[in-house]
Design a protein around this motif. Structure first.
Motif, PDB file in Angstrom:
ATOM      1  N   GLY A 210     -42.624 -10.944  -5.599  1.00 12.60           N
ATOM      2  CA  GLY A 210     -41.900 -11.138  -4.345  1.00 12.60           C
ATOM      3  C   GLY A 210     -40.439 -11.466  -4.605  1.00 12.60           C
ATOM      4  N   MET A 211     -40.202 -12.320  -5.605  1.00 13.66           N
ATOM      5  CA  MET A 211     -38.826 -12.668  -5.988  1.00 13.66           C
ATOM      6  C   MET A 211     -38.123 -11.462  -6.618  1.00 13.66           C
ATOM      7  N   TYR A 212     -38.850 -10.728  -7.451  1.00 15.56           N
ATOM      8  CA  TYR A 212     -38.284  -9.593  -8.193  1.00 15.56           C
ATOM      9  C   TYR A 212     -37.768  -8.512  -7.235  1.00 15.56           C
ATOM     10  N   HIS A 213     -38.504  -8.296  -6.147  1.00 16.98           N
ATOM     11  CA  HIS A 213     -38.154  -7.213  -5.207  1.00 16.98           C
ATOM     12  C   HIS A 213     -37.511  -7.732  -3.923  1.00 16.98           C
ATOM     13  N   ARG A 214     -37.145  -9.002  -3.920  1.00 18.08           N
ATOM     14  CA  ARG A 214     -36.685  -9.603  -2.655  1.00 18.08           C
ATOM     15  C   ARG A 214     -35.519  -8.846  -2.037  1.00 18.08           C
ATOM     16  N   GLU A 215     -34.525  -8.471  -2.843  1.00 19.02           N
ATOM     17  CA  GLU A 215     -33.315  -7.847  -2.298  1.00 19.02           C
ATOM     18  C   GLU A 215     -33.657  -6.534  -1.576  1.00 19.02           C
ATOM     19  N   ILE A 216     -34.468  -5.688  -2.237  1.00 17.22           N
ATOM     20  CA  ILE A 216     -34.839  -4.410  -1.621  1.00 17.22           C
ATOM     21  C   ILE A 216     -35.742  -4.644  -0.410  1.00 17.22           C
ATOM     22  N   ARG A 236     -42.825   0.941  -7.182  1.00 19.13           N
ATOM     23  CA  ARG A 236     -41.969  -0.102  -7.774  1.00 19.13           C
ATOM     24  C   ARG A 236     -42.773  -1.364  -8.049  1.00 19.13           C
ATOM     25  N   VAL A 237     -43.595  -1.764  -7.083  1.00 20.03           N
ATOM     26  CA  VAL A 237     -44.350  -3.017  -7.217  1.00 20.03           C
ATOM     27  C   VAL A 237     -45.457  -2.879  -8.263  1.00 20.03           C
ATOM     28  N   PHE A 238     -46.184  -1.760  -8.246  1.00 17.84           N
ATOM     29  CA  PHE A 238     -47.233  -1.557  -9.251  1.00 17.84           C
ATOM     30  C   PHE A 238     -46.624  -1.575 -10.655  1.00 17.84           C
ATOM     31  N   TYR A 239     -45.443  -0.939 -10.804  1.00 18.41           N
ATOM     32  CA  TYR A 239     -44.808  -0.904 -12.118  1.00 18.41           C
ATOM     33  C   TYR A 239     -44.296  -2.287 -12.519  1.00 18.41           C
ATOM     34  N   SER A 240     -43.664  -3.007 -11.601  1.00 21.43           N
ATOM     35  CA  SER A 240     -43.136  -4.332 -11.965  1.00 21.43           C
ATOM     36  C   SER A 240     -44.267  -5.296 -12.310  1.00 21.43           C
ATOM     37  N   ASN A 241     -45.410  -5.150 -11.615  1.00 19.41           N
ATOM     38  CA  ASN A 241     -46.527  -6.055 -11.933  1.00 19.41           C
ATOM     39  C   ASN A 241     -47.114  -5.738 -13.306  1.00 19.41           C
ATOM     40  N   TYR A 242     -46.967  -4.475 -13.737  1.00 22.82           N
ATOM     41  CA  TYR A 242     -47.337  -4.090 -15.098  1.00 22.82           C
ATOM     42  C   TYR A 242     -46.372  -4.736 -16.104  1.00 22.82           C
ATOM     43  N   LEU A 243     -45.098  -4.849 -15.705  1.00 20.97           N
ATOM     44  CA  LEU A 243     -44.085  -5.453 -16.593  1.00 20.97           C
ATOM     45  C   LEU A 243     -44.156  -6.985 -16.612  1.00 20.97           C
ATOM     46  N   PHE A 244     -44.814  -7.568 -15.610  1.00 17.52           N
ATOM     47  CA  PHE A 244     -44.952  -9.031 -15.520  1.00 17.52           C
ATOM     48  C   PHE A 244     -45.734  -9.516 -16.741  1.00 17.52           C
ATOM     49  N   ASN A 245     -45.134 -10.398 -17.532  1.00 21.14           N
ATOM     50  CA  ASN A 245     -45.725 -10.683 -18.849  1.00 21.14           C
ATOM     51  C   ASN A 245     -46.273 -12.097 -19.008  1.00 21.14           C
ATOM     52  N   ARG A 246     -46.563 -12.764 -17.894  1.00 20.43           N
ATOM     53  CA  ARG A 246     -47.139 -14.100 -17.992  1.00 20.43           C
ATOM     54  C   ARG A 246     -48.598 -14.079 -17.541  1.00 20.43           C
ATOM     55  N   LEU A 247     -49.384 -14.978 -18.136  1.00 20.10           N
ATOM     56  CA  LEU A 247     -50.739 -15.236 -17.653  1.00 20.10           C
ATOM     57  C   LEU A 247     -50.688 -16.600 -16.974  1.00 20.10           C
ATOM     58  N   PRO A 248     -50.623 -16.624 -15.633  1.00 18.49           N
ATOM     59  CA  PRO A 248     -50.498 -17.911 -14.950  1.00 18.49           C
ATOM     60  C   PRO A 248     -51.607 -18.891 -15.339  1.00 18.49           C
ATOM     61  N   SER A 271     -38.702 -18.603 -23.513  1.00 19.79           N
ATOM     62  CA  SER A 271     -37.385 -18.313 -22.933  1.00 19.79           C
ATOM     63  C   SER A 271     -37.305 -16.837 -22.522  1.00 19.79           C
ATOM     64  N   LYS A 272     -38.356 -16.095 -22.823  1.00 13.53           N
ATOM     65  CA  LYS A 272     -38.411 -14.666 -22.493  1.00 13.53           C
ATOM     66  C   LYS A 272     -38.425 -14.491 -20.976  1.00 13.53           C
ATOM     67  N   PRO A 273     -37.734 -13.476 -20.425  1.00  9.46           N
ATOM     68  CA  PRO A 273     -37.800 -13.224 -18.983  1.00  9.46           C
ATOM     69  C   PRO A 273     -39.242 -12.971 -18.537  1.00  9.46           C
ATOM     70  N   LEU A 274     -39.515 -13.219 -17.245  1.00 10.60           N
ATOM     71  CA  LEU A 274     -40.890 -13.055 -16.727  1.00 10.60           C
ATOM     72  C   LEU A 274     -41.341 -11.598 -16.735  1.00 10.60           C
ATOM     73  N   PHE A 275     -40.366 -10.668 -16.707  1.00 10.28           N
ATOM     74  CA  PHE A 275     -40.684  -9.242 -16.659  1.00 10.28           C
ATOM     75  C   PHE A 275     -40.076  -8.534 -17.862  1.00 10.28           C
ATOM     76  N   ASP A 276     -40.861  -7.634 -18.463  1.00  5.79           N
ATOM     77  CA  ASP A 276     -40.323  -6.797 -19.544  1.00  5.79           C
ATOM     78  C   ASP A 276     -39.292  -5.826 -18.966  1.00  5.79           C
ATOM     79  N   ASP A 277     -38.567  -5.149 -19.854  1.00  4.36           N
ATOM     80  CA  ASP A 277     -37.503  -4.248 -19.421  1.00  4.36           C
ATOM     81  C   ASP A 277     -38.034  -3.068 -18.608  1.00  4.36           C
ATOM     82  N   TRP A 278     -37.325  -2.754 -17.543  1.00  2.96           N
ATOM     83  CA  TRP A 278     -37.643  -1.617 -16.676  1.00  2.96           C
ATOM     84  C   TRP A 278     -37.201  -0.337 -17.377  1.00  2.96           C
ATOM     85  N   ILE A 279     -38.119   0.601 -17.574  1.00  2.00           N
ATOM     86  CA  ILE A 279     -37.792   1.872 -18.238  1.00  2.00           C
ATOM     87  C   ILE A 279     -37.976   2.993 -17.220  1.00  2.00           C
ATOM     88  N   ASN A 280     -36.886   3.677 -16.900  1.00  2.00           N
ATOM     89  CA  ASN A 280     -36.934   4.665 -15.817  1.00  2.00           C
ATOM     90  C   ASN A 280     -37.904   5.814 -16.068  1.00  2.00           C
TER      91      ASN A 280
END
Length: 329
Positions: A210-216, A236-248, A271-280
């Motif tokens: 929700g935070m990742y896609h808030r602007e759009i 976009r959301v399915f892909y970003s959730n694949y990039l989400f790299n934490r196990l809550p 210190s790693k970002p919550l999401f891996d790099d977006w690859i087009n």
């Protein structure tokens, strides 16, 4: 007596002898409910439609069932189904007025029902080959937490100052006869596009997508989308959730008869970002799949690798009006 959380993944119990939600021993192995509720199957004539499982076997929608005690169904699940069915009957406005936690529980119950059937199929396949069923610890971690959250349906279970999910809702100019359903059980992402709305839920990200896609989302959530626009946002959301790299992780705090679930900070010790790099290019492959109805191929989608094709925004970043999109619905 304080409420007890049922944990089927501890002993890996996925027989038809116990209620999927409470663990209660059932009177009969025939004590089951449909994964896809009857009202939804009737609405879209889904009963005999094929549903492909991960082991490549084909079931039908009506074949997908889960063991459930009649008491749990009558007291908790049927009232939830009635609320959802009534909201869906009123389309986007009905869904918008619904408490999002009810939508979350309903989607979580449906997705967990599919997971339950997938696990049963996997166990049968492995046993037929004389092998034990194996599943990764990270997947068990995700599935067991989803099941724990699901018990907010039937237990006095409260989420302490956090929301376990991200939810996106749009008004969509759909073909009324179309049933658009999609899920990804490993990432626990759910999408439904029917009537005049589209819904995407990440079931266990503690709101990170929700935070990742808030602007759009803030830019387009008030618009009526063309189906291809909704599918683009879903991709976009399915892909970003694949990039989400934490196990809550969660703390479980029994207080009297109540149970409070407290979320640990997602950043944790990393210190790693919550999401891996977006690859087009990978995102383009996702879009190719989501846009299958319209026949766009990967080479067209990523003709400009820096700016993949979009029906939401033009090359200057301006919103595209759904009415200006000329494609078959």
């Amino acid at each position: 007596m304080p409420a007890q959380i049922y944990s089927p993944f501890q002993k890996f119990n996925f027989s038809n002898k116990q209620c999927f939600l409470s663990g209660q021993i059932l009177n009969s192995e025939e004590e089951k409910i449909q994964v896809f509720p009857q009202w939804l199957m009737t609405l879209y004539n889904l009963e005999d439609q094929p549903f492909k499982l991960l082991d490549e076997t084909i079931a039908t929608y009506k074949d997908l069932k889960i063991p459930c005690s009649a008491a749990i169904n009558d007291e908790f699940l049927e009232p939830l189904e009635k609320d959802i069915a009534a909201a869906f009957a009123n389309g986007y406005d009905g869904v918008k007025a619904l408490d999002t936690s009810k939508l979350y529980r309903w989607a979580a119950k449906l997705l967990y029902g599919i997971i339950f059937n997938e696990i049963q199929a996997g166990i049968r396949l492995m046993h037929s080959q004389g092998e034990d069923f194996n599943i990764s610890q990270s997947i068990i971690h995700k599935f067991s937490h989803l099941h724990m959250m699901l018990q907010s349906i039937n237990l006095p279970l409260h989420f302490e100052d956090f929301t376990p999910y991200s939810l996106f809702l749009f008004r969509v100019d759909n073909n009324e006869a179309e049933f658009g359903y999609r899920d990804e059980i490993n990432t626990q992402t759910f999408a439904l596009r029917i009537k005049d709305f589209g819904l995407v839920i990440c079931l266990q990200d503690n709101g990170a997508n929700g935070m990742y896609h808030r602007e759009i989302y803030d830019q387009i959530k008030g618009d009526t989308l063309h189906p291809i626009q909704f599918e683009e946002f879903s991709g976009r959301v399915f892909y970003s959730n694949y990039l989400f790299n934490r196990l809550p992780e969660y703390n479980i705090l029994p207080v009297g008869d109540e149970i409070y679930i407290e979320a640990m900070p997602l950043r944790g010790m990393s210190s790693k970002p919550l999401f891996d790099d977006w690859i087009n290019k990978t995102y383009g492959q996702v879009l190719e799949n989501f846009w299958k109805n319209w026949g766009f191929l990967l080479l067209e989608i990523i003709k400009n690798p820096e700016k993949p094709m979009s029906f939401l925004f033009d090359k200057d970043g301006n919103k595209i009006n759904a009415a200006d999109i000329e494609l078959p619905n």
